[in-house]
Design a protein around this motif. Structure first.
Motif, mmCIF file in Angstrom:
data_model
loop_
_atom_site.group_PDB
_atom_site.id
_atom_site.type_symbol
_atom_site.label_atom_id
_atom_site.label_comp_id
_atom_site.label_asym_id
_atom_site.label_seq_id
_atom_site.Cartn_x
_atom_site.Cartn_y
_atom_site.Cartn_z
ATOM 1 N N LEU A 182 -17.369 31.613 -7.093
ATOM 2 C CA LEU A 182 -17.450 30.158 -6.976
ATOM 3 C C LEU A 182 -16.546 29.709 -5.841
ATOM 4 C CD1 LEU A 182 -18.498 27.513 -8.270
ATOM 5 C CD2 LEU A 182 -16.481 27.554 -9.726
ATOM 6 N N MET A 183 -17.000 28.705 -5.106
ATOM 7 C CA MET A 183 -16.192 28.161 -4.022
ATOM 8 C C MET A 183 -14.888 27.617 -4.603
ATOM 9 S SD MET A 183 -17.280 25.412 -1.075
ATOM 10 C CE MET A 183 -17.900 24.257 -2.248
ATOM 11 N N LYS A 184 -13.771 27.926 -3.925
ATOM 12 C CA LYS A 184 -12.473 27.472 -4.410
ATOM 13 C C LYS A 184 -12.463 25.946 -4.446
ATOM 14 C CE LYS A 184 -7.586 28.233 -3.656
ATOM 15 N NZ LYS A 184 -6.596 28.867 -2.792
ATOM 16 N N ASP A 185 -11.993 25.390 -5.519
ATOM 17 C CA ASP A 185 -11.956 23.939 -5.755
ATOM 18 C C ASP A 185 -13.361 23.342 -5.771
ATOM 19 O OD1 ASP A 185 -9.185 24.143 -5.734
ATOM 20 O OD2 ASP A 185 -9.064 23.724 -3.574
ATOM 21 N N GLY A 186 -14.344 24.137 -6.088
ATOM 22 C CA GLY A 186 -15.726 23.649 -6.156
ATOM 23 C C GLY A 186 -16.214 23.609 -7.594
ATOM 24 N N GLU A 187 -17.309 22.926 -7.809
ATOM 25 C CA GLU A 187 -17.907 22.833 -9.142
ATOM 26 C C GLU A 187 -19.123 23.734 -9.212
ATOM 27 O OE1 GLU A 187 -18.797 18.833 -10.183
ATOM 28 O OE2 GLU A 187 -16.823 18.090 -9.613
#
Length: 125
Positions: free
Chosen positions: A64-69
């Protein structure tokens, strides 16, 4: 003569183009984290649509993209079999009638390979 001019040039291994005066596209680094704690970054164009998920190069898990939902899962259509599509066009009683007709034609020797016909006269001749 032409063969001698290319000798020693390492074709395909070395570019003869000059990079002076070339402006590279703007880039950004996107950081991803997988469920097993692996962190990695991918360089992408500044104007690119950044995907929220990326495959981890170490373990293959979905990172998952860091700081992503996490994106919402897409609604999947139920799998349609050949039988389902056939029932959309005909009823079961119609299919039974067609099957009976075809079996009668097959047994009568009207259709199908000749070696499957029971009453074929070619074997006795």
């Amino acid at each position: 003569m032409a063969e001698r001019t290319l000798r020693g040039a390492r074709l395909g291994g070395q570019s003869f183009e000059d990079e002076r005066g070339i402006e590279f596209a703007a880039r950004q680094r996107v950081v991803y984290v997988c469920p097993q704690g692996h962190t990695f970054d991918i360089p992408m164009a500044a104007e690119a649509d950044i995907p929220a998920l990326w495959e981890c190069p170490r373990c293959g898990a979905e990172a998952l993209m860091k700081d992503g939902e996490r994106p919402e899962p897409k609604a999947e259509k139920p799998v349609r079999t050949h039988w389902d599509m056939l029932l959309e066009r005909r009823s079961e009683s119609e299919l039974e009638e067609i099957l009976a007709e075809r079996l009668e034609m097959l047994r009568g020797g009207e259709i199908g390979p000749a070696h499957l016909h029971r009453g074929s006269k070619s074997k006795s001749a």
